[in-house]
Design a protein around this motif. Structure first.
Motif, PDB file in Angstrom:
ATOM      1  N   LYS A  21       0.853  32.452  60.297  1.00  0.00           N
ATOM      2  CA  LYS A  21       1.135  32.745  61.718  1.00  0.00           C
ATOM      3  C   LYS A  21       1.936  31.614  62.355  1.00  0.00           C
ATOM      4  O   LYS A  21       2.717  31.831  63.279  1.00  0.00           O
ATOM      5  CB  LYS A  21      -0.171  32.926  62.491  1.00  0.00           C
ATOM      6  CG  LYS A  21      -0.756  34.314  62.289  1.00  0.00           C
ATOM      7  CD  LYS A  21      -1.993  34.506  63.150  1.00  0.00           C
ATOM      8  CE  LYS A  21      -2.707  35.782  62.742  1.00  0.00           C
ATOM      9  NZ  LYS A  21      -4.120  35.777  63.040  1.00  0.00           N
ATOM     10  N   THR A  44      -1.596  38.626  51.633  1.00  0.00           N
ATOM     11  CA  THR A  44      -0.796  37.725  52.477  1.00  0.00           C
ATOM     12  C   THR A  44       0.633  37.509  51.983  1.00  0.00           C
ATOM     13  O   THR A  44       1.454  36.969  52.720  1.00  0.00           O
ATOM     14  CB  THR A  44      -1.471  36.331  52.518  1.00  0.00           C
ATOM     15  OG1 THR A  44      -1.630  35.878  51.159  1.00  0.00           O
ATOM     16  CG2 THR A  44      -2.811  36.378  53.214  1.00  0.00           C
ATOM     17  N   GLU A 118      -7.545  30.587  61.743  1.00  0.00           N
ATOM     18  CA  GLU A 118      -6.748  31.816  61.636  1.00  0.00           C
ATOM     19  C   GLU A 118      -5.980  32.095  62.933  1.00  0.00           C
ATOM     20  O   GLU A 118      -4.943  32.742  62.926  1.00  0.00           O
ATOM     21  CB  GLU A 118      -7.684  32.985  61.297  1.00  0.00           C
ATOM     22  CG  GLU A 118      -6.948  34.263  61.070  1.00  0.00           C
ATOM     23  CD  GLU A 118      -7.783  35.313  60.348  1.00  0.00           C
ATOM     24  OE1 GLU A 118      -8.857  34.983  59.812  1.00  0.00           O
ATOM     25  OE2 GLU A 118      -7.322  36.461  60.317  1.00  0.00           O
ATOM     26  N   ASP A 120      -5.068  29.595  65.237  1.00  0.00           N
ATOM     27  CA  ASP A 120      -4.530  28.359  65.799  1.00  0.00           C
ATOM     28  C   ASP A 120      -5.584  27.646  66.659  1.00  0.00           C
ATOM     29  O   ASP A 120      -5.254  26.951  67.608  1.00  0.00           O
ATOM     30  CB  ASP A 120      -3.280  28.728  66.657  1.00  0.00           C
ATOM     31  CG  ASP A 120      -2.493  27.507  67.088  1.00  0.00           C
ATOM     32  OD1 ASP A 120      -2.568  26.480  66.404  1.00  0.00           O
ATOM     33  OD2 ASP A 120      -1.831  27.573  68.146  1.00  0.00           O
TER      34      ASP A 120
END
Ligand SMILES: NC(=O)C1=CN([C@@H]2O[C@H](COP(=O)(O)OP(=O)(O)OC[C@H]3O[C@@H](n4cnc5c(N)ncnc54)[C@H](OP(=O)(O)O)[C@@H]3O)[C@@H](O)[C@H]2O)C=CC1
Ligand SMILES: O=C(O)[C@@H]1CCC=N1
Length: 258
Positions: A21, A44, A118, A120
């Protein structure tokens, strides 16, 4: 910059999702573990790699398995494969000293992220090993800034940090579940009850953070004079809520001494 994860469990997955992300290319992330690594790679777009290849090709290697697996995993790898490698350990209870003794030729960082990586939102504690270069320190700081923020702590504070920030998401989830159950007890359906609980936790945390309030300021702002909240607070205090929390944190810290 290539990242290699040894271990593909809950924490590794959260960090991998967080890195992606933050803009890290899945092609630059490698993972290895006996079973879960392949499915994490499928989900992913990161690459499954054999251990030796992963260690050789990665600029930064993350140890994301359980503390008790450290000796076994290192023993079956060639002694020189970690030579001059930069290693970040996520291992909850393994001290920096123990890590440095196990991997004497590597540059070591002990860290404790949490699963909020996951999104931030991991506040991670770090402590640098004695042999780490300034350049490697910067790489490590960049890594943790991609999944939240970090704080440098002395080793003595790691057990408390682990209990509050590492285990904390589970404790917050327990409180969320208790609020949900209380709503269900009042006849609200489970799904709505969970939404009420989670949105209240989310908004209250945002309120504390964005207005830089002390918890007691928010308590005072919500508990109107003579109003209903004050009765709830009195009930929590009668049941020694602060001590209930403190005892749970102590039990978590004392895990290794059992
Ligand atoms: N979960 C959390 O919130 C936090 C965890 N930690 C620490 O992070 C570490 C991982 O915890 P968590 O993710 O919860 O644990 P999990 O049980 O979810 O994951 C452990 C991982 O270790 C892997 N593993 C086992 N053997 C090997 C091996 N030989 N080589 C490579 N990988 C191996 C497992 O692989 P497979 O699935 O393929 O069997 C699994 O992916 C622990 O040391 C813990 O103390 C620290 C802070 C927070
Ligand atoms: O439960 C554990 O042992 C790990 C360490 C902190 C959070 N999870």
């Amino acid at each position: 910059m290539k990242y290699g994860f040894l271990g593909a469990g809950h924490l590794a997955s959260a960090v991998v999702f967080g890195l992606i992300k933050a803009g890290v290319q899945p092609d630059d992330i490698f993972v290895n573990s006996p079973a879960s690594a392949r499915s994490l790679a499928d989900k992913t777009g990161i690459h499954y790699a054999e251990e030796k290849q992963l260690i050789g090709d990665s600029d930064l290697i993350v140890l994301a398995f359980l503390p008790e697996q450290l000796k076994k995993i290192i023993q079956h790898l060639p002694a020189d494969c970690f030579q001059n490698k930069l290693i970040i350990s996520f291992l909850g209870s393994t001290s920096l000293d123990e890590l440095q003794k196990s991997l004497p030729a590597a540059e070591i960082v002990r860290s404790l992220p949490n699963v909020n990586a996951e999104f931030d939102r991991s506040l991670t504690s770090i402590i640098f090993g004695s042999t780490i270069s300034e350049k490697s320190k910067q790489l490590v700081k960049d890594f943790f800034n991609k999944i939240g923020s970090f704080v440098e702590l002395p080793e003595k504070d790691f057990p408390a940090f682990s209990a509050i920030a590492g285990s904390g998401p589970a404790f917050v989830a327990l409180f969320a579940q208790s609020l949900q159950k209380a709503a269900i007890n009042q006849g609200i359906d489970p799904e709505t009850a969970l939404t009420i609980s989670l949105k209240t936790l989310e908004g209250s945390t945002e309120n504390l953070l964005s207005r830089q309030l002390l918890p007691n300021d928010l308590i005072k702002a919500v508990a109107s004079p003579g109003g209903s909240t004050a009765d709830g607070i009195v009930s929590f205090e009668k049941d020694d809520f602060a001590n209930i929390v403190n005892r749970a944190i102590l039990a978590t810290i004392n895990h290794g001494t059992k």
